[in-house]
Design a protein around this motif. Structure first.
Motif, PDB file in Angstrom:
ATOM      1  N   LEU A 136      -4.022   3.615   6.869  1.00 45.83           N
ATOM      2  CA  LEU A 136      -4.466   2.281   6.455  1.00 45.83           C
ATOM      3  C   LEU A 136      -3.923   1.199   7.370  1.00 45.83           C
ATOM      4  O   LEU A 136      -4.612   0.227   7.701  1.00 45.83           O
ATOM      5  CB  LEU A 136      -4.045   2.002   5.016  1.00 45.83           C
ATOM      6  CG  LEU A 136      -4.910   2.714   4.008  1.00 45.83           C
ATOM      7  CD1 LEU A 136      -4.489   2.352   2.604  1.00 45.83           C
ATOM      8  CD2 LEU A 136      -6.370   2.332   4.214  1.00 45.83           C
ATOM      9  N   ASP A 146      -7.549  -1.638  -1.929  1.00 46.93           N
ATOM     10  CA  ASP A 146      -6.661  -2.598  -1.280  1.00 46.93           C
ATOM     11  C   ASP A 146      -6.970  -4.020  -1.775  1.00 46.93           C
ATOM     12  O   ASP A 146      -7.889  -4.221  -2.571  1.00 46.93           O
ATOM     13  CB  ASP A 146      -6.718  -2.471   0.251  1.00 46.93           C
ATOM     14  CG  ASP A 146      -8.016  -2.995   0.842  1.00 46.93           C
ATOM     15  OD1 ASP A 146      -8.903  -3.445   0.077  1.00 46.93           O
ATOM     16  OD2 ASP A 146      -8.142  -2.954   2.083  1.00 46.93           O
ATOM     17  N   VAL A 151       0.838  -1.198   0.000  1.00 43.18           N
ATOM     18  CA  VAL A 151       0.000   0.000   0.000  1.00 43.18           C
ATOM     19  C   VAL A 151       0.875   1.252   0.000  1.00 43.18           C
ATOM     20  O   VAL A 151       0.577   2.250  -0.655  1.00 43.18           O
ATOM     21  CB  VAL A 151      -0.932  -0.021   1.231  1.00 43.18           C
ATOM     22  CG1 VAL A 151      -1.581   1.329   1.436  1.00 43.18           C
ATOM     23  CG2 VAL A 151      -1.982  -1.110   1.083  1.00 43.18           C
ATOM     24  N   GLU A 171      -1.210  -6.122  -3.675  1.00 44.65           N
ATOM     25  CA  GLU A 171      -1.667  -5.643  -2.364  1.00 44.65           C
ATOM     26  C   GLU A 171      -2.479  -4.350  -2.512  1.00 44.65           C
ATOM     27  O   GLU A 171      -3.299  -4.023  -1.675  1.00 44.65           O
ATOM     28  CB  GLU A 171      -0.461  -5.370  -1.447  1.00 44.65           C
ATOM     29  CG  GLU A 171       0.228  -6.621  -0.925  1.00 44.65           C
ATOM     30  CD  GLU A 171      -0.677  -7.468  -0.038  1.00 44.65           C
ATOM     31  OE1 GLU A 171      -1.403  -6.892   0.797  1.00 44.65           O
ATOM     32  OE2 GLU A 171      -0.667  -8.707  -0.213  1.00 44.65           O
ATOM     33  N   ALA A 172      -2.170  -3.601  -3.568  1.00 45.67           N
ATOM     34  CA  ALA A 172      -2.883  -2.340  -3.803  1.00 45.67           C
ATOM     35  C   ALA A 172      -2.965  -2.081  -5.296  1.00 45.67           C
ATOM     36  O   ALA A 172      -2.061  -2.451  -6.053  1.00 45.67           O
ATOM     37  CB  ALA A 172      -2.165  -1.193  -3.108  1.00 45.67           C
TER      38      ALA A 172
END
Ligand SMILES: Cc1cc2nc3c(=O)[nH]c(=O)nc-3n(C[C@H](O)[C@H](O)[C@H](O)COP(=O)(O)OP(=O)(O)OC[C@H]3O[C@@H](n4cnc5c(N)ncnc54)[C@H](O)[C@@H]3O)c2cc1C
Lengths: 476, 187
Positions: free
Chosen positions: A344, A247, A223, A267-268
């Motif tokens: 986050l 995400d 992220v 992951e992102a």
């Protein structure tokens, strides 16, 4: 004579709706955990009928809840006990289009997307595009100052409204325009959540359709890398027309739902749209690709169909995540972008602590987070737990210098959170503004601004902009 | 350099105050904001700058220019302060306003809006007060959305409507003045 009889007498047939069965569709808005039966629902067809409703309600001291399409997510259009719901869904006329000056005059019940459809032949569109745009009304958009995925470049609702007409509870008609001198009353009405007046006509600004739009879709292994890429793009002097992040959980859910071809191992995900004149887009595109050096995967839309497909995953993220759980709760906090990765991380910690799953989608370009908390309202205590989790997220947003709501509004949902964002003197100003327009507090009373009493009851020490009240006092 | 506490005291003990940016306006009926200046916060990647009201446009331009960014609205005279522009402008200016800190007529320090692009919590006071000609409150600090220079220039070239007279013409403007300045401190 009862209020219902007065309304029925004053208005044409099929305008006043009563009875549980008939009013049920109006018992809630998009935040369906809160429900309330209204006294009656009135669906006027023109302004003179709206005026009659307001007059009768004023004389009988009956609260009025104005309603557009009822897609709001904070309970703004949820009825109040004993209220009349003033539904504007029948006012759907596009009154005029001025293609040369790029404006259109519309009634409040016109759907957001219907405006763009109506002006398409002139190569124009209405820029603010909430994901609910097929359903939500332009009146509701103004009342919430709604956003969308394109507001980093094209602005929120407030920047795209040329003028509005409102009717106050006293029946006074006001025309508020960008051409006016004096206080920013037009801006004040944007986001006023139906508390100051009924918006009866809107002149919207239209935008020229861009020559070209390209969407870059990039996957990242963390992220933080993705958040850094957002900062790099902006620092390089590029203003994308859309800059969205998702995400891993949101990527997987959207891919399973809409099959846009998202990288499910990432992951992102970053969606970066560039639009405008062809040469600018090509130039910026090259630069963006260069800046995305840490991406683990990248695709650029090759044609319009593909661009829309890439968007489809993002735009259907809510329902996609929604089907993975009996219920979900959508948050709407905003933060300065530089805190994105940290916030986050903390949300993820909270998720473990509360044992509730969260999927994150956000308008990364303008720091607007939409964590979606998955829960099951059928389990005793789980809704309360979810709301506590949500409040922790909002407090986190305030702590890093952000806000409890970027576009969904306060409604009834975020009244407690307002006590954390504003001190009592500031809340008092809000109450007085309300009283200036609606002295008897009949328009959507009790929504959007908490009573000072409620905040005091919350009993929490108010920390404002990092300053404790009375810092000179010792604390133990 | 003036402090917030000093300004608050002046409001609490003053009766008929005029907000000004001219050094020569120095007697006690003037609230001279030109001394309250400076950049409070600026992160280029946020596209947001927070300024004390007495900061001149020239100062702002210089700092933003170092990052190829600029203010995205019409500026008739860069010697003016951001506070005076705020007080006399219209929607073209308020489109870029994100938040304000003010001292109201009771001497209370209040914050509305913020330093983020989007914030719909509470009424939009930070845009309501644009064009208020110093008649409702002392604006002490302003947060603005800024843009890359090459995009901002488009907006800089569109002259905006100017407020010229301190009129609060509408009935509702009079009522709103009372909300912020109940004792009529600001002339
Ligand atoms: C799936 C989904 C996705 C969404 N995505 C977004 C998004 O991307 N961005 C975003 O900003 N929002 C989004 N929303 C929230 C919602 O769609 C917006 O807030 C929208 O503007 C509400 O419009 P509406 O016509 O449904 O208003 P309603 O829900 O009927 O009313 C909203 C508020 O406005 C008031 N109101 C309505 N019409 C008037 C009027 N004519 N005069 C005075 N007051 C009035 C009501 O009293 C109420 O307080 C989403 C909602 C859903 C369900």
């Amino acid at each position: 004579m009862s209020v219902i009889s007065q309304l029925t007498k004053a208005l044409p047939k099929n305008t006043v709706i009563i009875g549980d069965e008939n009013t049920r569709p109006f018992e809630c808005d998009g935040l369906s955990v809160y429900k309330q039966k209204p006294l009656a629902v009135v669906l006027p067809r023109d302004i003179s009928q709206i005026k009659k409703v307001l007059e009768i309600c004023r004389k009988n001291n009956t609260p009025v809840v104005t309603r557009g399409a009822g897609t709001g997510l904070s309970g703004g259009a949820t009825p109040l006990e004993g209220c009349v719901v003033l539904g504007l869904s029948r006012l759907t006329r596009i009154i005029s289009i001025d293609a040369e000056n790029k404006t259109a005059i519309v009634e409040p019940g016109v759907r957001n997307l219907a405006i763009s459809d109506a002006v398409e032949e002139f190569d124009l569109y209405y820029a603010p595009d909430p994901s609910s745009q097929i359903a939500c009304s332009i009146g509701g958009n103004v009342a919430e100052n709604s956003g969308g995925v394109h507001c980093l470049k094209y602005g929120l609702t407030v920047q795209n409204i040329e003028a509005i007409k409102i009717i106050t509870i006293d029946g006074e008609e006001l025309l508020l325009s960008r051409q006016d001198k004096g206080l920013g009353l037009l801006a004040l009405m944007n986001g006023s959540e139906g508390l100051l007046g009924v918006i009866t006509e809107i002149t919207v600004k239209l935008t020229q359709k861009p020559q070209l739009a390209k969407l870059v879709m990039a996957g990242f292994s963390s992220v933080r890398d993705c958040a850094n890429a957002v900062a790099e793009i902006i620092k390089a002097g590029i203003i994308p027309s859309g800059l969205e992040m998702m995400d891993k959980f949101a990527i997987e859910a959207s891919e399973a739902f809409a099959h846009p071809g998202y990288p499910v191992d990432a992951e992102a995900l970053l969606l970066c749209e560039l639009d405008g004149a062809e040469d600018t887009v090509v130039h910026d595109l090259n630069k963006v690709v260069e800046l995305l050096s840490k991406a683990t995967s990248m695709r650029i839309s090759e044609n319009e169909d593909e661009r829309l497909l890439f968007w489809k995953g993002r735009k259907s993220a809510f329902p996609a995540i929604g089907r993975l759980s009996p219920d979900y709760y959508c948050m709407d906090g905003t933060i300065p972008k530089r805190h994105l990765a940290d916030v986050l991380e903390q949300i993820s910690n909270l998720s473990e602590q509360y044992k509730l799953r969260v999927a994150n989608v956000f308008h990364a370009g303008d720091g607007n987070l939409h964590p979606l908390i998955l829960y099951d309202a059928g389990r005793p205590g789980e809704l309360e737990k979810t709301e506590d989790f949500g409040m922790d997220i909002l407090k986190l947003c305030i702590e890093v210098g952000g806000s409890i709501t970027g576009e969904h509004g306060v409604g009834i949902e975020k009244l407690d959170a307002m006590c954390h964002q504003y001190n009592s003197a500031e809340l008092d100003v809000f109450h007085q503004i309300k009283a200036a327009f609606d002295p008897h507090s009949l328009l959507n009373p009790g929504k959007a601004v908490p009573t000072l009493h409620r905040c005091a009851e919350l009993g929490r020490m108010h920390v404002h902009h990092g300053n404790l009240p009375h810092p000179e006092l010792e604390r133990f | 350099m003036r402090s917030i506490a000093e300004l608050q005291n002046q409001v609490r003990s003053g009766s008929q105050l005029r907000i000004t940016n001219h050094e020569k306006d120095s007697d006690e009926t003037f609230v001279n904001m030109s001394l309250y200046s400076g950049i409070v916060e600026y992160f280029p990647e946020e596209l947001v700058v927070t300024l004390k009201a007495g900061t001149t446009i020239n100062e702002v331009n210089q700092i933003l220019g170092e990052n190829n960014q600029a203010l995205p609205f019409y500026i008739d005279n860069p010697d003016k302060t951001i506070g005076s522009l705020y007080a006399t402008s219209g929607p073209e200016f308020s489109d870029s306003v994100l938040g304000v800190q003010i001292i109201n007529g009771k001497g209370e320090l209040l914050n509305f809006g913020g330093q983020v692009m989007k914030n719909v919590a509470g009424y939009d006071v930070s845009r309501l007060l644009v064009g208020s000609m110093g008649r409702l409150a002392i604006v002490t600090q302003i947060s603005l959305k800024i843009l890359p220079k090459k995009i901002a220039v488009k907006f800089q070239n569109q002259p905006s409507l100017k407020n010229t007279k301190p009129t609060l013409g509408l009935y509702f403007e009079q009522k709103l003045k009372k909300v912020f300045d109940p004792y009529g401190v600001f002339l």
